[in-house]
Scaffold this active site. Structure first.
Site, PDB file in Angstrom:
ATOM      1  N   GLY A  19      -5.003  -3.394   0.759  1.00  0.00           N
ATOM      2  CA  GLY A  19      -3.903  -3.762  -0.141  1.00  0.00           C
ATOM      3  C   GLY A  19      -4.149  -5.136  -0.750  1.00  0.00           C
ATOM      4  O   GLY A  19      -4.586  -6.046  -0.069  1.00  0.00           O
ATOM      5  N   GLY A 121      -7.930  -6.739   5.110  1.00  0.00           N
ATOM      6  CA  GLY A 121      -7.067  -6.694   6.293  1.00  0.00           C
ATOM      7  C   GLY A 121      -7.822  -6.154   7.491  1.00  0.00           C
ATOM      8  O   GLY A 121      -9.048  -6.269   7.599  1.00  0.00           O
ATOM      9  N   GLY A 123      -8.462  -3.045   8.398  1.00  0.00           N
ATOM     10  CA  GLY A 123      -9.444  -1.991   8.109  1.00  0.00           C
ATOM     11  C   GLY A 123     -10.710  -2.548   7.502  1.00  0.00           C
ATOM     12  O   GLY A 123     -11.831  -2.186   7.885  1.00  0.00           O
ATOM     13  N   THR A 124     -10.550  -3.481   6.573  1.00  0.00           N
ATOM     14  CA  THR A 124     -11.700  -4.052   5.863  1.00  0.00           C
ATOM     15  C   THR A 124     -12.602  -4.820   6.811  1.00  0.00           C
ATOM     16  O   THR A 124     -13.822  -4.683   6.800  1.00  0.00           O
ATOM     17  CB  THR A 124     -11.191  -4.986   4.754  1.00  0.00           C
ATOM     18  N   THR A 144      -3.715 -10.496   4.025  1.00  0.00           N
ATOM     19  CA  THR A 144      -2.705  -9.432   3.975  1.00  0.00           C
ATOM     20  C   THR A 144      -1.309 -10.036   3.997  1.00  0.00           C
ATOM     21  O   THR A 144      -1.090 -11.074   4.622  1.00  0.00           O
ATOM     22  CB  THR A 144      -2.809  -8.438   5.159  1.00  0.00           C
ATOM     23  N   ASP A 146       0.920  -8.643   5.518  1.00  0.00           N
ATOM     24  CA  ASP A 146       1.490  -8.218   6.804  1.00  0.00           C
ATOM     25  C   ASP A 146       1.344  -9.254   7.913  1.00  0.00           C
ATOM     26  O   ASP A 146       2.026  -9.160   8.929  1.00  0.00           O
ATOM     27  CB  ASP A 146       0.809  -6.915   7.275  1.00  0.00           C
ATOM     28  N   HIS A 190       3.610  -2.806   7.248  1.00  0.00           N
ATOM     29  CA  HIS A 190       2.822  -1.776   7.933  1.00  0.00           C
ATOM     30  C   HIS A 190       3.397  -1.569   9.341  1.00  0.00           C
ATOM     31  O   HIS A 190       4.595  -1.301   9.450  1.00  0.00           O
ATOM     32  CB  HIS A 190       1.353  -2.174   7.930  1.00  0.00           C
ATOM     33  N   TYR A 291       6.241  -2.796  -3.713  1.00  0.00           N
ATOM     34  CA  TYR A 291       5.023  -3.483  -4.143  1.00  0.00           C
ATOM     35  C   TYR A 291       5.261  -4.825  -4.820  1.00  0.00           C
ATOM     36  O   TYR A 291       4.317  -5.594  -5.011  1.00  0.00           O
ATOM     37  CB  TYR A 291       4.197  -2.547  -5.037  1.00  0.00           C
ATOM     38  N   ARG A 294       3.728  -7.673  -3.106  1.00  0.00           N
ATOM     39  CA  ARG A 294       2.283  -7.913  -3.166  1.00  0.00           C
ATOM     40  C   ARG A 294       1.853  -8.476  -4.522  1.00  0.00           C
ATOM     41  O   ARG A 294       0.672  -8.756  -4.746  1.00  0.00           O
ATOM     42  CB  ARG A 294       1.514  -6.617  -2.925  1.00  0.00           C
TER      43      ARG A 294
HETATM   44  O1  F6P Z   1      -1.277  -3.835   4.035  1.00  0.00           O
HETATM   45  C1  F6P Z   1      -0.455  -4.281   3.016  1.00  0.00           C
HETATM   46  C2  F6P Z   1       0.504  -3.189   2.650  1.00  0.00           C
HETATM   47  O2  F6P Z   1       1.278  -3.613   1.586  1.00  0.00           O
HETATM   48  C3  F6P Z   1       1.408  -2.746   3.785  1.00  0.00           C
HETATM   49  O3  F6P Z   1       2.461  -3.664   4.013  1.00  0.00           O
HETATM   50  C4  F6P Z   1       1.859  -1.416   3.273  1.00  0.00           C
HETATM   51  O4  F6P Z   1       2.319  -0.564   4.297  1.00  0.00           O
HETATM   52  C5  F6P Z   1       0.566  -0.879   2.658  1.00  0.00           C
HETATM   53  O5  F6P Z   1      -0.182  -2.009   2.243  1.00  0.00           O
HETATM   54  C6  F6P Z   1       0.770   0.020   1.461  1.00  0.00           C
HETATM   55  O6  F6P Z   1      -0.506   0.569   1.192  1.00  0.00           O
HETATM   56  P1  F6P Z   1      -0.897   1.140  -0.250  1.00  0.00           P
HETATM   57  O7  F6P Z   1      -1.093  -0.026  -1.153  1.00  0.00           O
HETATM   58  O8  F6P Z   1      -2.169   1.896   0.018  1.00  0.00           O
HETATM   59  O9  F6P Z   1       0.250   2.018  -0.681  1.00  0.00           O
END
Ligand code: F6P
Length: 367
Positions: A19, A121, A123-124, A144, A146, A190, A291, A294
């Site tokens: 993300g 994050g 995973g990366t 992240t 999160d 998350h 979103y 973010r």
């Molecule tokens: O990891 C950041 C995040 O915004 C999480 O808070 C959220 O659950 C996830 O990404 C959403 O993922 P995507 O952008 O794949 O919908």
């Protein structure tokens, strides 16, 4: 231009994955300006996370690519959630015989990379660790909203999202009060409750629900009734997207998924709003902030952290210290072995001081 210092790393690739978040471009700028200006390294920008490394989608970055991006949201490189190790061998169809990891190793070799810098994050950085075990030199950089990465005390993106979420909660206060309503706001995070916990405290949430503390709807109802009896006809309920009820916490993952499919609510925030309305008979509205948490320009503190982590990563490259993830440790820039964040999520400890802080100012944590 300062003195050019010696560097073990001559050429590296850089990618952003998972993300996006505010501060990513500030971090890219930190890595690249230090690597270029101080160490004279050659920089290859890889598009869309690991997908670009698989497909060979890259470009040589020049100073004008990473100048003037400090305050820009998102990532100039693009991102994806490609997980090369997730795919079964043979699934990916390319000239290397359908193996994503083999494609990555082949492009890493073709580009003559001394190292790969991965900004992302859990995973990366986990993928980065797994690639280092395949023999690639990797340096990880945590990011992240999160704030759930083991090994670093904070991640950039978190404070920017916190400011966005807090402003949203502030705005909900006035409309909740005007209509004597209960407002439920669902925040990202998350599987960790950091964002909801901190934004709930910052925004004066009356109830904060986080994944680490499964909630009892009856306890929430009692708390909200007490507020009504004390003359407060409105309340703000802050819900982390990963929160769950005590009943759901007792279920296996598959059973919980099936249970949730039976409820018409699209997400936890709507489920909690409906449960409260049914329990309390009070008009309840739900907002999923989504979103916007973010997006946009990074906060000052995220810019500082992102830039510091970026330049610290460039120093690791110069010293040839691979297989590490740069990290904020206490108030210092440090690094940890890439195995430290691998496969883990940093959740909120139930004895974390911020939970006690919330309770001390009368917040219900769902129990
Ligand atoms: O990891 C950041 C995040 O915004 C999480 O808070 C959220 O659950 C996830 O990404 C959403 O993922 P995507 O952008 O794949 O919908």
């Amino acid at each position: 231009m300062g003195t050019i210092l010696q560097s073990v790393t001559k050429t590296f690739g850089i990618l952003t994955a998972g993300g996006d978040c505010p501060g990513l471009n500030a971090a890219i700028r930190g890595v690249c300006r230090a690597a270029h200006d101080r160490y004279d390294m050659t920089i290859i920008g890889i598009a869309n996370g690991y997908r670009g490394l698989i497909d060979g989608n890259y470009r040589f970055l020049k100073p004008q690519d990473f100048w003037g991006i400090l305050t820009r949201g998102g990532t100039i490189l693009g991102a994806s959630r490609e997980k090369p190790f997730k795919a079964s061998r043979g699934e990916y169809d390319n000239e290397l015989g359908g193996d994503k990891v083999a494609a990555i190793k082949e492009n890493y070799r073709k580009l003559h990379l001394d190292c790969l810098v991965v900004l992302g994050g859990n995973g990366t950085n986990t993928t980065g660790y797994l690639l280092s075990r395949e023999g690639l030199n990797v340096v990880g950089l945590p990011k992240t909203i999160d704030n759930d990465i083991v090994g670093t005390d904070r991640t950039f993106g978190f404070y920017s999202a916190l400011a966005i979420a807090t402003e949203a909660i502030d705005r909900l206060h006035s409309t909740a009060q005007s209509h004597n309503r209960i407002m439920v706001i669902e925040l990202m995070g998350h599987k960790a409750g950091w964002l909801a916990l901190y934004a709930g405290v910052a925004g004066g949430g009356d109830v904060i629900l986080i994944p680490e503390i499964p909630y009892d709807i009856n306890a929430i109802g009692r708390h909200l009734v007490k507020r009504v009896q004390s003359g407060k006809g409105f309340s703000i309920v802050v819900v982390s997207e990963g929160a769950l009820s005590i009943e759901e916490a007792r279920m296996e993952k598959k059973e919980r998924k099936k249970y949730r499919e039976q409820t018409v609510a699209p997400s936890i925030g709507y489920r909690v709003a409906r449960e409260i309305e049914q329990e309390m008979g009070m008009e309840t509205k739900a907002t999923v902030l989504g979103y916007v948490q973010r997006g946009g320009i990074p906060s000052a503190s995220d810019r500082v952290l992102a830039t510091s982590l970026g330049t610290a990563a460039a120093d690791l490259l110069a010293r040839g210290e691979y297989g590490r993830m740069v990290a904020l440790i206490g108030n210092e820039m440090g690094s940890v072995d890439l195995s430290v964040p691998e496969g883990k999520i940093k959740t909120v400890p139930v004895d974390h001081y911020m939970i006690d802080t919330a309770i001390s100012v009368g917040t219900c944590m769902g129990i």
